[in-house]
Design a protein around this motif. Structure first.
Motif, short mmCIF file in Angstrom:
data_model
loop_
_atom_site.label_atom_id
_atom_site.label_comp_id
_atom_site.label_asym_id
_atom_site.label_seq_id
_atom_site.Cartn_x
_atom_site.Cartn_y
_atom_site.Cartn_z
N LYS A 275 21.65 25.43 64.17
CA LYS A 275 23.03 25.21 64.56
C LYS A 275 23.67 26.53 64.96
CE LYS A 275 23.89 21.12 61.66
NZ LYS A 275 24.74 20.53 60.60
N LEU A 277 27.30 28.46 65.14
CA LEU A 277 28.69 28.49 64.69
C LEU A 277 29.47 29.42 65.61
CD1 LEU A 277 30.95 27.91 62.57
CD2 LEU A 277 30.07 29.90 61.30
N VAL A 290 30.94 23.98 66.24
CA VAL A 290 29.53 23.92 65.84
C VAL A 290 28.74 23.18 66.91
CG1 VAL A 290 27.88 22.96 64.19
CG2 VAL A 290 29.95 24.04 63.37
N GLU A 348 28.07 22.16 56.52
CA GLU A 348 29.09 22.75 57.40
C GLU A 348 30.37 23.07 56.62
OE1 GLU A 348 29.54 20.24 60.81
OE2 GLU A 348 27.47 20.52 61.46
#
Length: 492
Positions: A275, A277, A290, A348
């Motif tokens: 992922k 950010l 995200v 998250e």
């Protein structure tokens, strides 16, 4: 008066499942690699078993994403007119087959089975095991052998297994630099060979290649996260790079109104997902973006946090370990020392971690030490190094170790300054030179033995290599070096 129903008794060898065309039909409670159907002819008082391929064997499971699924008590639908789907499309038995005998159906199924054996003479698990032990370049070639092998080598389970074994083979240091639209990459062993001498020359050859990189884009590789590198930190369209497959992925702009942004790359080991950010640069915010790689997601998602913060340096160094991204942040523009933000890649969620209580210097370098977050800084006198290791994030507890080595380190024999870039899995500090010589040197410090060891590598900046890559007159200094890189077969 109710009519009396009379039933003629008849003994059957097994319980009735489905009745059709004067035949009893039996289906299995659980699936084997072949799917079997048993027919019982009422008139002839005989059983006949038919084998069908393409439902539960390895190739079909891989094709339908059911490699690890347990298949039992599967629903079977009988007497379907068009297509007669027993449950899956792969088991299509049309009503046109009503004129065929069960022997003919069995013959066709046997022929299909023989064709499958020709396509793959080995069990799928064995093929996957063999391919996972090969170098990444060889696996890429074998993807072209057949659709089956291509499916095997792109399956998430295989990719995760390959990357795990790649880490066991020891990670590499990537020495990289860009000239115009060419990106030069040199891979050298990260872990040194044990030696009692201060200086040695590496016996292993340096693996190198060059690839095309957008000429107009700056190149800032920062950290390798499970085989992928975020190599652009300044504009609002980050580039994700896979050095193994030599592929680049340019992400979309998170927000049209953002002129500058900061990006952090993370990896969730539970779901095996990368992922990205993103946050707006130099602005205190509680809303971030995200992007999940390889999930089919084509846009950035907004997430909120109760911990407002901002980052104010380019590029912001970050660390990803055990499913968490760590980076230094500030609550507002008046704060001097800041704190560490923790981002859980899977959930998250954000958390604040206080810096070590004695860390009065804002220039600490984040690193990973023995699987934990660490902060490396020099002492007050400037002639030693302090290693802070996070022991408990909730209680903000750190452990401290002092070493009699400066950051950066100056090698008098080479008249060259070496910059600290991180810590290996073996716990050794790694220093790289701020400029190139004919030999490329990497400096290791063993804190347990309190000793330095310098390793020289040929094939990067020597005359032959410069001539080979067209860099005879180029000045090479402050070259980006990426630690802890492992091979990854992830495709974009």
């Amino acid at each position: 008066m109710q009519k009396k129903h009379v039933w003629s008794p008849k003994n059957f060898l097994a319980p009735l499942s489905y009745y059709e065309r004067n035949e009893l039909v039996y289906v299995p409670e659980r699936f084997c690699k072949s799917f079997y159907i048993i027919y019982y002819d009422l008139k002839r008082n005989k059983f006949h078993r038919v084998e069908y391929k393409g439902i539960a064997e390895d190739e079909s499971r891989l094709k339908n994403g059911l490699v690890k699924s347990r298949l039992f008590n599967i629903h079977i639908v009988s007497n379907h007119i068009e297509g007669r789907l027993w449950d899956l499309k792969t088991l299509s038995m049309t009503m046109d087959r009503q004129q065929e005998t069960t022997e003919q159906i069995h013959k066709k199924a046997r022929t299909k089975s023989q064709e499958s054996v020709v396509r793959s003479s080995f069990p799928l698990d064995l093929i996957s095991e063999i391919l996972s032990k090969l170098p990444a370049k060889s696996v890429g070639r074998f993807r072209c052998v057949s659709k089956l092998w291509s499916s095997v080598t792109t399956d998430p389970y295989f990719l995760d297994k390959f990357e795990t074994q790649s880490r066991q083979k020891k990670p590499s240091l990537l020495v990289t630099f860009k000239r115009d639209d060419r990106l030069f990459v040199f891979s050298i062993p990260q872990d040194r060979q044990s030696s009692n001498e201060y200086h040695s020359i590496a016996s292993q050859p340096v693996h190198s290649y060059h690839m095309t990189y957008p000429k107009s884009r700056r190149f800032f590789p920062r950290v390798s996260v499970h085989g992928l590198i975020s190599c652009f930190q300044e504009e609002t369209k980050p580039i994700i790079w896979n050095p193994t497959t030599r592929k680049l992925l340019t992400l979309t702009k998170p927000e049209k109104s953002w002129d500058y942004a900061t990006f952090f790359l993370g990896y969730d080991p539970v779901d095996a997902k990368h992922k990205v950010l993103c946050m707006r640069f130099d602005e205190t915010m509680d809303e971030y973006r995200v992007f999940a790689l390889g999930s089919g997601q084509e846009s950035w998602r907004r997430i909120k946090t109760s911990h407002k913060h901002y980052v104010n340096s380019y590029p912001t160094r970050h660390v990803c370990t055990n499913g968490f991204i760590y980076y230094k942040a500030y609550s507002d523009k008046t704060e001097r020392f800041g704190f560490i933000m923790s981002f859980d890649v899977r959930s998250e969620e954000f958390h604040v971690i206080k810096l070590p209580c004695n860390n009065s210097r804002p220039g600490g370098i984040l690193a990973s030490y023995e699987g934990r977050l660490a902060c490396v800084t020099h002492n007050t006198a400037g002639d030693g190094t302090i290693l802070w290791t996070l022991m408990d994030a909730e209680k903000h507890e750190w452990s401290r170790r002092d070493f009699p080595i400066p950051i950066p380190f100056y090698d008098r024999s080479l008249e060259t300054a070496f910059n600290f870039i991180g810590i290996t899995d073996a716990g050794e500090f790694v220093y790289v030179p701020n400029r190139f010589r004919k030999l490329y040197y990497v400096l290791y410090y063993d804190p347990k033995r309190n000793k330095f060891h310098r390793v020289g590598f040929n094939g990067i900046a020597d005359d032959e290599s410069r001539l080979k890559h067209g860099l005879v007159n180029s000045r090479l200094y402050n070259i980006p070096v990426v630690m802890n890189h492992i091979e990854s077969l992830m495709s974009f």
